[in-house]
Write a protein that holds these residues in place. Structure first.
Motif, PDB file in Angstrom:
ATOM      1  N   ASP A   1      38.688  50.925  35.020  1.00 41.24           N
ATOM      2  CA  ASP A   1      38.787  49.954  36.111  1.00 41.24           C
ATOM      3  C   ASP A   1      40.181  49.896  36.725  1.00 41.24           C
ATOM      4  O   ASP A   1      40.368  49.232  37.753  1.00 41.24           O
ATOM      5  CB  ASP A   1      38.415  48.552  35.602  1.00 41.24           C
ATOM      6  N   ILE A   2      41.159  50.546  36.108  1.00 41.97           N
ATOM      7  CA  ILE A   2      42.531  50.474  36.614  1.00 41.97           C
ATOM      8  C   ILE A   2      42.635  50.965  38.065  1.00 41.97           C
ATOM      9  O   ILE A   2      43.319  50.324  38.881  1.00 41.97           O
ATOM     10  CB  ILE A   2      43.493  51.256  35.688  1.00 41.97           C
ATOM     11  N   PRO A   3      41.983  52.068  38.448  1.00 40.67           N
ATOM     12  CA  PRO A   3      42.060  52.479  39.868  1.00 40.67           C
ATOM     13  C   PRO A   3      41.544  51.412  40.832  1.00 40.67           C
ATOM     14  O   PRO A   3      42.044  51.315  41.964  1.00 40.67           O
ATOM     15  CB  PRO A   3      41.181  53.736  39.904  1.00 40.67           C
ATOM     16  N   LEU A   4      40.565  50.590  40.415  1.00 44.39           N
ATOM     17  CA  LEU A   4      40.069  49.516  41.270  1.00 44.39           C
ATOM     18  C   LEU A   4      41.178  48.496  41.546  1.00 44.39           C
ATOM     19  O   LEU A   4      41.349  48.036  42.684  1.00 44.39           O
ATOM     20  CB  LEU A   4      38.878  48.819  40.618  1.00 44.39           C
ATOM     21  N   LEU A   5      41.925  48.150  40.502  1.00 40.19           N
ATOM     22  CA  LEU A   5      43.017  47.195  40.660  1.00 40.19           C
ATOM     23  C   LEU A   5      44.124  47.765  41.540  1.00 40.19           C
ATOM     24  O   LEU A   5      44.682  47.055  42.385  1.00 40.19           O
ATOM     25  CB  LEU A   5      43.584  46.797  39.293  1.00 40.19           C
ATOM     26  N   LEU A   6      44.430  49.046  41.352  1.00 40.46           N
ATOM     27  CA  LEU A   6      45.481  49.674  42.153  1.00 40.46           C
ATOM     28  C   LEU A   6      45.078  49.737  43.625  1.00 40.46           C
ATOM     29  O   LEU A   6      45.913  49.518  44.508  1.00 40.46           O
ATOM     30  CB  LEU A   6      45.773  51.078  41.625  1.00 40.46           C
ATOM     31  N   ALA A   7      43.800  50.022  43.885  1.00 40.08           N
ATOM     32  CA  ALA A   7      43.331  50.073  45.264  1.00 40.08           C
ATOM     33  C   ALA A   7      43.409  48.705  45.928  1.00 40.08           C
ATOM     34  O   ALA A   7      43.789  48.588  47.104  1.00 40.08           O
ATOM     35  CB  ALA A   7      41.894  50.594  45.304  1.00 40.08           C
ATOM     36  N   GLU A   8      43.083  47.656  45.177  1.00 38.77           N
ATOM     37  CA  GLU A   8      43.173  46.294  45.720  1.00 38.77           C
ATOM     38  C   GLU A   8      44.630  45.904  45.955  1.00 38.77           C
ATOM     39  O   GLU A   8      44.956  45.228  46.936  1.00 38.77           O
ATOM     40  CB  GLU A   8      42.504  45.311  44.758  1.00 38.77           C
ATOM     41  N   LEU A   9      45.506  46.341  45.051  1.00 38.89           N
ATOM     42  CA  LEU A   9      46.932  46.041  45.198  1.00 38.89           C
ATOM     43  C   LEU A   9      47.484  46.651  46.483  1.00 38.89           C
ATOM     44  O   LEU A   9      48.353  46.064  47.142  1.00 38.89           O
ATOM     45  CB  LEU A   9      47.692  46.579  43.985  1.00 38.89           C
ATOM     46  N   GLU A  10      46.957  47.821  46.858  1.00 38.06           N
ATOM     47  CA  GLU A  10      47.424  48.500  48.069  1.00 38.06           C
ATOM     48  C   GLU A  10      46.997  47.784  49.349  1.00 38.06           C
ATOM     49  O   GLU A  10      47.471  48.129  50.438  1.00 38.06           O
ATOM     50  CB  GLU A  10      46.909  49.938  48.092  1.00 38.06           C
ATOM     51  N   GLN A  11      46.115  46.791  49.229  1.00 35.82           N
ATOM     52  CA  GLN A  11      45.691  46.030  50.401  1.00 35.82           C
ATOM     53  C   GLN A  11      46.697  44.944  50.792  1.00 35.82           C
ATOM     54  O   GLN A  11      46.404  44.107  51.652  1.00 35.82           O
ATOM     55  CB  GLN A  11      44.315  45.400  50.143  1.00 35.82           C
ATOM     56  N   GLY A  12      47.857  44.935  50.139  1.00 35.77           N
ATOM     57  CA  GLY A  12      48.908  43.980  50.490  1.00 35.77           C
ATOM     58  C   GLY A  12      49.085  42.851  49.500  1.00 35.77           C
ATOM     59  O   GLY A  12      49.835  41.903  49.774  1.00 35.77           O
ATOM     60  N   PHE A  13      48.434  42.939  48.342  1.00 36.53           N
ATOM     61  CA  PHE A  13      48.559  41.887  47.338  1.00 36.53           C
ATOM     62  C   PHE A  13      49.701  42.208  46.380  1.00 36.53           C
ATOM     63  O   PHE A  13      50.110  43.357  46.217  1.00 36.53           O
ATOM     64  CB  PHE A  13      47.243  41.714  46.572  1.00 36.53           C
ATOM     65  N   ASP A  14      50.206  41.164  45.730  1.00 31.27           N
ATOM     66  CA  ASP A  14      51.275  41.316  44.740  1.00 31.27           C
ATOM     67  C   ASP A  14      50.750  41.303  43.312  1.00 31.27           C
ATOM     68  O   ASP A  14      51.398  41.799  42.402  1.00 31.27           O
ATOM     69  CB  ASP A  14      52.309  40.195  44.900  1.00 31.27           C
ATOM     70  N   LEU A  15      49.587  40.694  43.112  1.00 31.08           N
ATOM     71  CA  LEU A  15      48.978  40.607  41.791  1.00 31.08           C
ATOM     72  C   LEU A  15      47.463  40.665  41.968  1.00 31.08           C
ATOM     73  O   LEU A  15      46.898  39.956  42.804  1.00 31.08           O
ATOM     74  CB  LEU A  15      49.375  39.301  41.097  1.00 31.08           C
ATOM     75  N   VAL A  16      46.821  41.505  41.170  1.00 25.20           N
ATOM     76  CA  VAL A  16      45.364  41.607  41.184  1.00 25.20           C
ATOM     77  C   VAL A  16      44.867  41.333  39.771  1.00 25.20           C
ATOM     78  O   VAL A  16      45.284  41.992  38.820  1.00 25.20           O
ATOM     79  CB  VAL A  16      44.895  42.994  41.658  1.00 25.20           C
ATOM     80  N   SER A  17      43.980  40.361  39.647  1.00 23.42           N
ATOM     81  CA  SER A  17      43.465  39.946  38.341  1.00 23.42           C
ATOM     82  C   SER A  17      42.035  40.416  38.162  1.00 23.42           C
ATOM     83  O   SER A  17      41.226  40.380  39.095  1.00 23.42           O
ATOM     84  CB  SER A  17      43.526  38.416  38.222  1.00 23.42           C
ATOM     85  N   GLY A  18      41.708  40.873  36.954  1.00 25.12           N
ATOM     86  CA  GLY A  18      40.346  41.277  36.650  1.00 25.12           C
ATOM     87  C   GLY A  18      39.445  40.070  36.401  1.00 25.12           C
ATOM     88  O   GLY A  18      39.897  39.035  35.909  1.00 25.12           O
ATOM     89  N   TRP A  19      38.187  40.226  36.752  1.00 23.64           N
ATOM     90  CA  TRP A  19      37.183  39.170  36.531  1.00 23.64           C
ATOM     91  C   TRP A  19      36.050  39.771  35.700  1.00 23.64           C
ATOM     92  O   TRP A  19      35.279  40.584  36.182  1.00 23.64           O
ATOM     93  CB  TRP A  19      36.677  38.647  37.871  1.00 23.64           C
ATOM     94  N   ARG A  20      35.965  39.349  34.433  1.00 23.94           N
ATOM     95  CA  ARG A  20      34.908  39.840  33.545  1.00 23.94           C
ATOM     96  C   ARG A  20      33.617  39.087  33.878  1.00 23.94           C
ATOM     97  O   ARG A  20      33.256  38.133  33.186  1.00 23.94           O
ATOM     98  CB  ARG A  20      35.312  39.613  32.093  1.00 23.94           C
ATOM     99  N   HIS A  21      32.941  39.520  34.933  1.00 22.36           N
ATOM    100  CA  HIS A  21      31.790  38.762  35.421  1.00 22.36           C
ATOM    101  C   HIS A  21      30.583  38.866  34.500  1.00 22.36           C
ATOM    102  O   HIS A  21      29.656  38.066  34.595  1.00 22.36           O
ATOM    103  CB  HIS A  21      31.411  39.219  36.835  1.00 22.36           C
ATOM    104  N   GLN A  22      30.575  39.852  33.595  1.00 24.44           N
ATOM    105  CA  GLN A  22      29.514  39.966  32.595  1.00 24.44           C
ATOM    106  C   GLN A  22      30.161  40.114  31.219  1.00 24.44           C
ATOM    107  O   GLN A  22      30.190  41.183  30.626  1.00 24.44           O
ATOM    108  CB  GLN A  22      28.613  41.157  32.901  1.00 24.44           C
ATOM    109  N   ARG A  23      30.678  39.002  30.721  1.00 23.42           N
ATOM    110  CA  ARG A  23      31.415  39.023  29.453  1.00 23.42           C
ATOM    111  C   ARG A  23      30.500  39.283  28.276  1.00 23.42           C
ATOM    112  O   ARG A  23      29.387  38.767  28.202  1.00 23.42           O
ATOM    113  CB  ARG A  23      32.165  37.705  29.241  1.00 23.42           C
ATOM    114  N   GLN A  24      31.002  40.082  27.337  1.00 28.43           N
ATOM    115  CA  GLN A  24      30.248  40.427  26.138  1.00 28.43           C
ATOM    116  C   GLN A  24      30.813  39.682  24.930  1.00 28.43           C
ATOM    117  O   GLN A  24      31.238  40.269  23.954  1.00 28.43           O
ATOM    118  CB  GLN A  24      30.306  41.948  25.910  1.00 28.43           C
ATOM    119  N   ASP A  25      30.817  38.352  25.015  1.00 31.94           N
ATOM    120  CA  ASP A  25      31.333  37.503  23.939  1.00 31.94           C
ATOM    121  C   ASP A  25      30.298  36.463  23.567  1.00 31.94           C
ATOM    122  O   ASP A  25      29.334  36.214  24.306  1.00 31.94           O
ATOM    123  CB  ASP A  25      32.630  36.801  24.371  1.00 31.94           C
TER     124      ASP A  25
END
Length: 331
Positions: A116-140
């Motif tokens: 998933d790291i490339p997804l965060l890097l691509a979002e960061l390139e949209q002009g953001f300073d911090l991109v946080s992951g969202w575990r929308h289907q948590r396995q806990d």
């Protein structure tokens, strides 16, 4: 946290454009797979990167295995702490040892997916300073982890004003200048988006994968709930009153002194006008306590103002952050 000694660090692949920081504690079983997955996700990106893996005083063979892997993986930087300091300190040590212009963090238990790291890097390139992951289907476990996490996320978002679905996800991407402005203590690593927001960072969130835990047991327990609540109060205070502590202490002090003064005047009026005996009245004690409490709060406010000025001036730290300066070109 202090700025790294150098902006870019030499690795086997050249200059590190990306640093991946992973705190580890008793992750001997998952470590080889973690490194393998990270390399598989990052090497195709064709950019210089480093893996900054921080052993937080593990009691198993994590430190020894890290040293062995560092001898065969040129991108790996092993940071071995002397004892177990906690995830916040381990993450701060990783930030200090890293040299990339972009920093990605994730857990070492294989629940975060390095793919998933490339997804965060691509979002960061949209002009953001911090991109946080969202575990929308948590396995806990639903009751032990999911429900408390949802309650905590809602509370943190309401208090800090940063609307994220998942504060607890360690998979995040930061620009170097954002990380350099942050000071981490206690359990503040989970509040990094809120701390970055205080510094003026632009924040986004992307959905990421989450896998069941394969090895060992979770290091998180209910005992952390109280520490998180205390740190949440700290973040709230920093957000509202970091550069003006007198506004909270001074207001409370003036209110308490005013209440004590009004009660005292009331009692004096009763004594002078009606000859009432006020020596054994509970209101007299309340008036004295309120006035003295107000004086103390006001003094705390003055001391906090002095400490705040010392904090900023001793570090040459301004009370503002400049994103950029655009100058007009002369004709």
């Amino acid at each position: 946290m202090p700025r790294a000694d150098k902006d870019m660090q030499q690795t086997g692949e050249g200059l590190a454009e990306l640093s991946v920081v992973v705190p580890l504690y008793n992750e001997e079983e998952s470590l080889p797979q973690l490194v393998e997955q990270l390399l598989a996700a990052l090497r195709p990106l064709q950019l210089g990167f480093e893996l900054v893996l921080v052993d937080d005083g593990s009691k198993d063979g994590t430190a020894k295995l890290l040293s062995q892997l560092a001898a065969t993986v040129p991108e790996l930087v092993a940071v071995l702490l002397r004892r177990n300091y906690g995830q916040t300190a381990a993450m701060a040590a990783g930030f200090d040892a890293s040299g990339g212009a972009v920093i990605v963090t994730l857990d070492g238990d294989l629940q975060n997916d390095p793919a998933d790291i490339p997804l965060l890097l691509a979002e960061l390139e949209q002009g953001f300073d911090l991109v946080s992951g969202w575990r929308h289907q948590r396995q806990d476990a639903a009751m032990q982890r999911l429900l408390p996490s949802r309650i905590a996320n809602s509370l943190i978002a309401r208090v800090t004003g940063v609307r994220l679905h998942d504060y607890g996800c360690s998979l995040k991407a930061y620009r170097r200048e954002v990380v350099s402005d942050l000071n981490l203590y206690g359990e503040l690593h989970r509040f990094l988006p809120a701390l970055a927001f205080i510094e003026g960072a632009r924040i986004s969130e992307v959905k990421v994968n989450h896998h069941p835990r394969r090895y060992g047991e979770s290091k998180y327990g209910l005992d952390r709930t109280f520490r998180v609540l205390m740190d949440l109060l700290t973040v709230w205070f920093m957000k509202r009153f970091l550069t003006r502590p007198m506004h909270v202490f001074g207001f409370g002090g003036l209110a308490a002194m005013g209440a004590g003064l009004l009660i005292g005047l009331w009692l004096v009026g009763e004594k002078l006008l009606f000859g009432a005996d006020i020596g054994d009245r509970p209101l007299l004690l309340m008036a004295l306590l309120s006035f003295l409490t107000g004086v103390q709060l006001f003094c705390f406010g003055l001391l906090a103002e002095l400490q705040m000025r010392t904090y900023h001036e001793s570090q040459g730290r301004p009370i503002y952050r400049v994103r950029g300066i655009v100058r007009g070109s002369g004709g």
